[in-house]
Write an enzyme that holds these catalytic residues in place. Structure first.
Site, PDB file in Angstrom:
ATOM      1  N   ASN A  35      53.741 -37.755 -59.438  1.00 26.89           N
ATOM      2  CA  ASN A  35      53.233 -36.341 -58.731  1.00 26.89           C
ATOM      3  C   ASN A  35      52.158 -36.645 -58.606  1.00 26.89           C
ATOM      4  OD1 ASN A  35      52.951 -36.407 -62.267  1.00 26.89           O
ATOM      5  ND2 ASN A  35      52.871 -34.232 -61.518  1.00 26.89           N
ATOM      6  N   HIS A  46      45.079 -39.180 -53.207  1.00 26.99           N
ATOM      7  CA  HIS A  46      46.037 -40.028 -53.382  1.00 26.99           C
ATOM      8  C   HIS A  46      46.075 -40.676 -54.453  1.00 26.99           C
ATOM      9  CE1 HIS A  46      50.470 -37.743 -51.667  1.00 26.99           C
ATOM     10  NE2 HIS A  46      49.786 -37.887 -51.095  1.00 26.99           N
TER      11      HIS A  46
END
Length: 196
Positions: A35, A46
């Site tokens: 996550n 990310h």
């Protein structure tokens, strides 16, 4: 956000934030993280936390022609690569996630793979993979499981907190996947790599 570094307030506000996947149809490898962390939630990128070794391992293994930074993530699809997560919500630590969230995330991943048809799914985190798919004895490396026809490889978690894996052994594991997924070579077991 001042520069590229989120403030303490911005990090706290990123709890529960969601960031978009980096996806397109027919990728060679879809990387699936656990996550987003708070840095990712705050920046929208990310593997954004300084010290995370995902981007250096991607480059050192030959997946990318140069060392990409988190804000370069949009360049990945042109290289045949993408990123998603089991759980969309950002948290300070992956340990805050429940087993139920990870199992539900496994089904979400199956649905994404069905829709986007990558050749390979590379799960970044052995414990999350084991929980999401009920594969308690899975080890790092290629898996027997296929997801909607896509082959599966489990990689170590690239977090700087994962001391079992050095930058070198992490890059070596990514390189094994790169050689198989991008160059079509057969997987070769690496007996020197840690399995935690």
């Amino acid at each position: 956000m001042a520069g590229n570094r989120p403030s303490a307030e911005e990090l706290a506000a990123a709890e529960g934030a969601r960031i978009p996947d980096v996806l397109s149809p027919g990728l060679r490898v879809l990387f699936c993280g656990i996550n987003p962390g708070l840095w990712s939630g705050a920046t929208g990128h990310h593997f954004a936390r300084p010290g995370n070794r995902f981007w250096p391992a991607l480059h050192a293994s030959g997946f990318t022609p140069r060392l990409l930074q988190p804000h370069d993530q949009g360049e990945l699809p042109a290289l045949g690569l993408g990123i998603t997560n089991f759980v969309a919500r950002a948290s300070a630590r992956a340990a805050e996630l429940t087993d139920e969230e990870l199992r539900a995330g496994g089904q979400v991943l199956v649905d994404k793979v069905r829709r986007f048809q990558p050749a390979w799914v590379a799960v970044v985190g052995i414990t999350a993979y084991r929980t999401a798919f009920g594969e308690r004895r899975a080890t790092v490396g290629p898996q027997d499981r296929r997801i909607e026809g896509a082959r599966v490889w489990v990689l170590p978690n690239p977090s700087g907190l994962n001391a079992h894996w050095t930058a070198g052994t992490l890059a070596a594991e990514f390189r094994q996947l790169q050689q198989v997924a991008m160059l079509g070579e057969s997987p070769q077991p690496d007996s020197s790599a840690p399995q935690g």
